[in-house]
Design a protein around this motif. Structure first.
Motif, PDB file in Angstrom:
ATOM      1  N   GLY A  78    -100.718   3.898  -0.757  1.00 33.82           N
ATOM      2  CA  GLY A  78     -99.308   4.456  -0.307  1.00 33.82           C
ATOM      3  C   GLY A  78     -98.617   4.848  -1.674  1.00 33.82           C
ATOM      4  O   GLY A  78     -97.294   4.694  -1.721  1.00 33.82           O
ATOM      5  N   GLY A  79     -99.182   5.270  -2.601  1.00 30.05           N
ATOM      6  CA  GLY A  79     -98.484   5.507  -3.943  1.00 30.05           C
ATOM      7  C   GLY A  79     -98.031   4.431  -4.745  1.00 30.05           C
ATOM      8  O   GLY A  79     -97.420   4.818  -5.505  1.00 30.05           O
ATOM      9  N   ARG A  80     -98.470   3.352  -4.615  1.00 28.42           N
ATOM     10  CA  ARG A  80     -98.094   2.095  -5.466  1.00 28.42           C
ATOM     11  C   ARG A  80     -99.429   1.512  -5.996  1.00 28.42           C
ATOM     12  O   ARG A  80    -100.359   1.537  -5.496  1.00 28.42           O
ATOM     13  CB  ARG A  80     -97.536   1.214  -4.652  1.00 28.42           C
ATOM     14  CG  ARG A  80     -96.014   2.050  -4.028  1.00 28.42           C
ATOM     15  CD  ARG A  80     -95.046   1.023  -3.269  1.00 28.42           C
ATOM     16  NE  ARG A  80     -95.522   0.449  -2.148  1.00 28.42           N
ATOM     17  CZ  ARG A  80     -95.039  -0.836  -1.570  1.00 28.42           C
ATOM     18  NH1 ARG A  80     -93.835  -1.178  -2.155  1.00 28.42           N
ATOM     19  NH2 ARG A  80     -95.621  -1.406  -0.506  1.00 28.42           N
ATOM     20  N   TRP A 125    -110.946   1.038 -13.688  1.00 25.96           N
ATOM     21  CA  TRP A 125    -111.518   2.126 -12.857  1.00 25.96           C
ATOM     22  C   TRP A 125    -110.091   2.338 -11.620  1.00 25.96           C
ATOM     23  O   TRP A 125    -109.617   1.300 -11.444  1.00 25.96           O
ATOM     24  CB  TRP A 125    -112.419   1.730 -11.923  1.00 25.96           C
ATOM     25  CG  TRP A 125    -113.887   2.191 -12.392  1.00 25.96           C
ATOM     26  CD1 TRP A 125    -114.644   3.000 -11.939  1.00 25.96           C
ATOM     27  CD2 TRP A 125    -114.553   1.769 -13.678  1.00 25.96           C
ATOM     28  NE1 TRP A 125    -115.789   3.435 -12.643  1.00 25.96           N
ATOM     29  CE2 TRP A 125    -115.821   2.501 -13.682  1.00 25.96           C
ATOM     30  CE3 TRP A 125    -114.169   0.769 -14.594  1.00 25.96           C
ATOM     31  CZ2 TRP A 125    -116.488   2.256 -14.894  1.00 25.96           C
ATOM     32  CZ3 TRP A 125    -115.235   0.723 -15.543  1.00 25.96           C
ATOM     33  CH2 TRP A 125    -116.382   1.413 -15.902  1.00 25.96           C
ATOM     34  N   THR A 126    -110.103   3.400 -11.193  1.00 31.98           N
ATOM     35  CA  THR A 126    -109.238   3.486  -9.774  1.00 31.98           C
ATOM     36  C   THR A 126    -109.812   3.004  -8.657  1.00 31.98           C
ATOM     37  O   THR A 126    -111.045   2.789  -8.748  1.00 31.98           O
ATOM     38  CB  THR A 126    -108.748   4.908  -9.743  1.00 31.98           C
ATOM     39  OG1 THR A 126    -110.059   5.689  -9.241  1.00 31.98           O
ATOM     40  CG2 THR A 126    -108.203   5.504 -10.687  1.00 31.98           C
ATOM     41  N   ALA A 127    -109.080   2.492  -7.870  1.00 28.58           N
ATOM     42  CA  ALA A 127    -109.598   1.949  -6.711  1.00 28.58           C
ATOM     43  C   ALA A 127    -108.790   1.937  -5.467  1.00 28.58           C
ATOM     44  O   ALA A 127    -107.704   2.068  -5.740  1.00 28.58           O
ATOM     45  CB  ALA A 127    -110.069   0.205  -6.840  1.00 28.58           C
ATOM     46  N   ARG A 128    -109.231   1.712  -4.192  1.00 27.34           N
ATOM     47  CA  ARG A 128    -108.643   2.218  -3.181  1.00 27.34           C
ATOM     48  C   ARG A 128    -108.920   0.949  -2.022  1.00 27.34           C
ATOM     49  O   ARG A 128    -110.395   0.498  -1.982  1.00 27.34           O
ATOM     50  CB  ARG A 128    -108.917   3.436  -2.311  1.00 27.34           C
ATOM     51  CG  ARG A 128    -108.802   4.772  -3.196  1.00 27.34           C
ATOM     52  CD  ARG A 128    -107.401   5.193  -2.907  1.00 27.34           C
ATOM     53  NE  ARG A 128    -106.891   6.091  -3.927  1.00 27.34           N
ATOM     54  CZ  ARG A 128    -105.757   6.757  -4.171  1.00 27.34           C
ATOM     55  NH1 ARG A 128    -104.848   6.423  -3.495  1.00 27.34           N
ATOM     56  NH2 ARG A 128    -105.316   7.657  -5.175  1.00 27.34           N
ATOM     57  N   ALA A 130     -94.123   0.862  -7.066  1.00 32.90           N
ATOM     58  CA  ALA A 130     -93.895   2.245  -7.012  1.00 32.90           C
ATOM     59  C   ALA A 130     -93.951   2.907  -8.475  1.00 32.90           C
ATOM     60  O   ALA A 130     -93.455   2.087  -9.404  1.00 32.90           O
ATOM     61  CB  ALA A 130     -92.639   2.530  -6.402  1.00 32.90           C
ATOM     62  N   PRO A 131     -93.867   4.297  -8.547  1.00 31.55           N
ATOM     63  CA  PRO A 131     -93.929   4.723  -9.975  1.00 31.55           C
ATOM     64  C   PRO A 131     -92.528   4.424 -10.816  1.00 31.55           C
ATOM     65  O   PRO A 131     -92.944   3.957 -11.890  1.00 31.55           O
ATOM     66  CB  PRO A 131     -93.759   6.352  -9.825  1.00 31.55           C
ATOM     67  CG  PRO A 131     -94.634   6.466  -8.498  1.00 31.55           C
ATOM     68  CD  PRO A 131     -94.347   5.235  -7.433  1.00 31.55           C
ATOM     69  N   ALA A 132     -91.585   4.340 -10.326  1.00 32.40           N
ATOM     70  CA  ALA A 132     -90.506   3.942 -11.060  1.00 32.40           C
ATOM     71  C   ALA A 132     -90.114   2.603 -11.365  1.00 32.40           C
ATOM     72  O   ALA A 132     -89.469   1.946 -12.039  1.00 32.40           O
ATOM     73  CB  ALA A 132     -89.312   4.339 -10.393  1.00 32.40           C
ATOM     74  N   GLU A 133     -91.198   1.553 -10.692  1.00 34.21           N
ATOM     75  CA  GLU A 133     -91.229   0.259 -11.085  1.00 34.21           C
ATOM     76  C   GLU A 133     -92.477  -0.361 -12.024  1.00 34.21           C
ATOM     77  O   GLU A 133     -92.468  -1.559 -12.171  1.00 34.21           O
ATOM     78  CB  GLU A 133     -91.531  -0.555  -9.548  1.00 34.21           C
ATOM     79  CG  GLU A 133     -90.145  -0.287  -8.833  1.00 34.21           C
ATOM     80  CD  GLU A 133     -90.538  -0.801  -7.411  1.00 34.21           C
ATOM     81  OE1 GLU A 133     -89.573  -0.795  -6.492  1.00 34.21           O
ATOM     82  OE2 GLU A 133     -91.563  -0.796  -7.172  1.00 34.21           O
ATOM     83  N   ILE A 134     -93.232   0.524 -12.384  1.00 38.05           N
ATOM     84  CA  ILE A 134     -94.443   0.187 -13.011  1.00 38.05           C
ATOM     85  C   ILE A 134     -94.050  -0.630 -14.544  1.00 38.05           C
ATOM     86  O   ILE A 134     -94.842  -1.795 -14.646  1.00 38.05           O
ATOM     87  CB  ILE A 134     -95.274   1.408 -13.532  1.00 38.05           C
ATOM     88  CG1 ILE A 134     -95.602   2.328 -12.609  1.00 38.05           C
ATOM     89  CG2 ILE A 134     -96.383   1.005 -14.567  1.00 38.05           C
ATOM     90  CD1 ILE A 134     -97.017   1.679 -11.605  1.00 38.05           C
ATOM     91  N   LEU A 146    -103.264   8.722 -12.716  1.00 39.96           N
ATOM     92  CA  LEU A 146    -103.292   8.927 -11.272  1.00 39.96           C
ATOM     93  C   LEU A 146    -102.005   9.696 -10.654  1.00 39.96           C
ATOM     94  O   LEU A 146    -101.635   9.948  -9.661  1.00 39.96           O
ATOM     95  CB  LEU A 146    -102.673   7.373 -10.787  1.00 39.96           C
ATOM     96  CG  LEU A 146    -103.961   6.492 -10.747  1.00 39.96           C
ATOM     97  CD1 LEU A 146    -103.553   4.854 -10.639  1.00 39.96           C
ATOM     98  CD2 LEU A 146    -104.832   6.521  -9.298  1.00 39.96           C
ATOM     99  N   GLY A 147    -101.444  10.446 -11.919  1.00 38.16           N
ATOM    100  CA  GLY A 147    -100.371  11.013 -11.492  1.00 38.16           C
ATOM    101  C   GLY A 147     -98.930  10.574 -11.305  1.00 38.16           C
ATOM    102  O   GLY A 147     -98.237  10.998 -10.448  1.00 38.16           O
ATOM    103  N   MET A 148     -98.939   9.206 -11.482  1.00 36.01           N
ATOM    104  CA  MET A 148     -97.765   8.362 -10.943  1.00 36.01           C
ATOM    105  C   MET A 148     -96.616   8.127 -12.158  1.00 36.01           C
ATOM    106  O   MET A 148     -95.808   7.300 -11.959  1.00 36.01           O
ATOM    107  CB  MET A 148     -98.096   6.766 -10.855  1.00 36.01           C
ATOM    108  CG  MET A 148     -99.047   6.753  -9.416  1.00 36.01           C
ATOM    109  SD  MET A 148     -99.898   5.113  -9.242  1.00 36.01           S
ATOM    110  CE  MET A 148     -98.192   4.265  -9.144  1.00 36.01           C
ATOM    111  N   GLY A 149     -97.018   8.701 -13.098  1.00 34.45           N
ATOM    112  CA  GLY A 149     -95.955   8.655 -14.483  1.00 34.45           C
ATOM    113  C   GLY A 149     -94.528   8.754 -13.849  1.00 34.45           C
ATOM    114  O   GLY A 149     -94.355   9.788 -13.030  1.00 34.45           O
ATOM    115  N   ALA A 150     -93.667   7.976 -13.965  1.00 30.33           N
ATOM    116  CA  ALA A 150     -92.089   7.912 -13.800  1.00 30.33           C
ATOM    117  C   ALA A 150     -91.440   8.656 -15.027  1.00 30.33           C
ATOM    118  O   ALA A 150     -91.589   7.789 -15.897  1.00 30.33           O
ATOM    119  CB  ALA A 150     -91.445   6.735 -13.208  1.00 30.33           C
TER     120      ALA A 150
END
Ligand SMILES: Nc1nc2c([nH]c(=O)n2[C@H]2C[C@H](O)[C@@H](COP(=O)(O)OP(=O)(O)OP(=O)(O)O)O2)c(=O)[nH]1
Length: 140
Positions: free
Chosen positions: A14-16, A82-85, A106-110, A130-134
């Motif tokens: 879920g993007g987190r 590794w990324t994982a799902r 969430a991206p802003a909480e990393i 992952l393109g999650m950079g905030a």
């Protein structure tokens, strides 16, 4: 000395990103890491990742791609990520061993959790991968 690999999972749902707080040993307790563990002899890193996520968190996961780079830990260990799902139908992660808290960030909480020092560059790279950079979240 032969290098030994510790695999860390950048587990995303879920993007987190999932972060896990270590409960032991004393020098690492209270700091946050990517769940995972040591690759055993004859095991692939991907298989180790799936095994560790099952043992530590009780989840069924599939590894994705490796995040480029590796980061030194206490010799002879190096951290690879590794990324994982989560697989469909997987249980929700629970801190079954090695950890006493989990957070989906969430991206802003990393950067809201105190990551292990040695994990910071690995998490930076994983988040970018992952393109999650905030924007402006780290070090500002
Ligand atoms: N899993 C994990 N371990 C990390 C990270 N960063 C970091 O310094 N470490 C260290 C902590 C431990 O000393 C070592 C990994 O060992 P572990 O205790 O998680 O692995 P394991 O389940 O295979 O443990 P063991 O019972 O075989 O000792 O790497 C990280 O992001 N994830």
């Amino acid at each position: 000395m032969t290098e030994r690999i510790v695999v860390g999972a950048a587990l995303v749902d879920g993007g987190r990103l999932l972060a896990a707080r270590r409960s032991a040993p004393a020098e690492l307790a209270g700091r946050w890491e990517l769940p995972g563990g040591k690759v055993e002899t004859g095991e692939t890193p991907e298989a180790a990742l799936v095994r560790e996520l099952r043992e530590e968190l009780g989840v069924s996961a599939r590894p994705g791609e490796r995040v480029p780079g590796q980061w030194p830990l206490r010799a002879p260990f190096v951290l690879q990520v590794w990324t994982a799902r989560l697989l469909p139908g997987s249980a929700a992660p629970a801190p079954l061993e090695d950890h006493d808290a989990l957070r989906w960030l969430a991206p802003a909480e990393i950067w809201d959790v105190p990551w292990l020092d040695q994990d910071v560059p690995a998490v930076e790279r994983a988040v970018a991968h992952l393109g999650m950079g905030a924007k402006g979240a780290h070090g500002v």
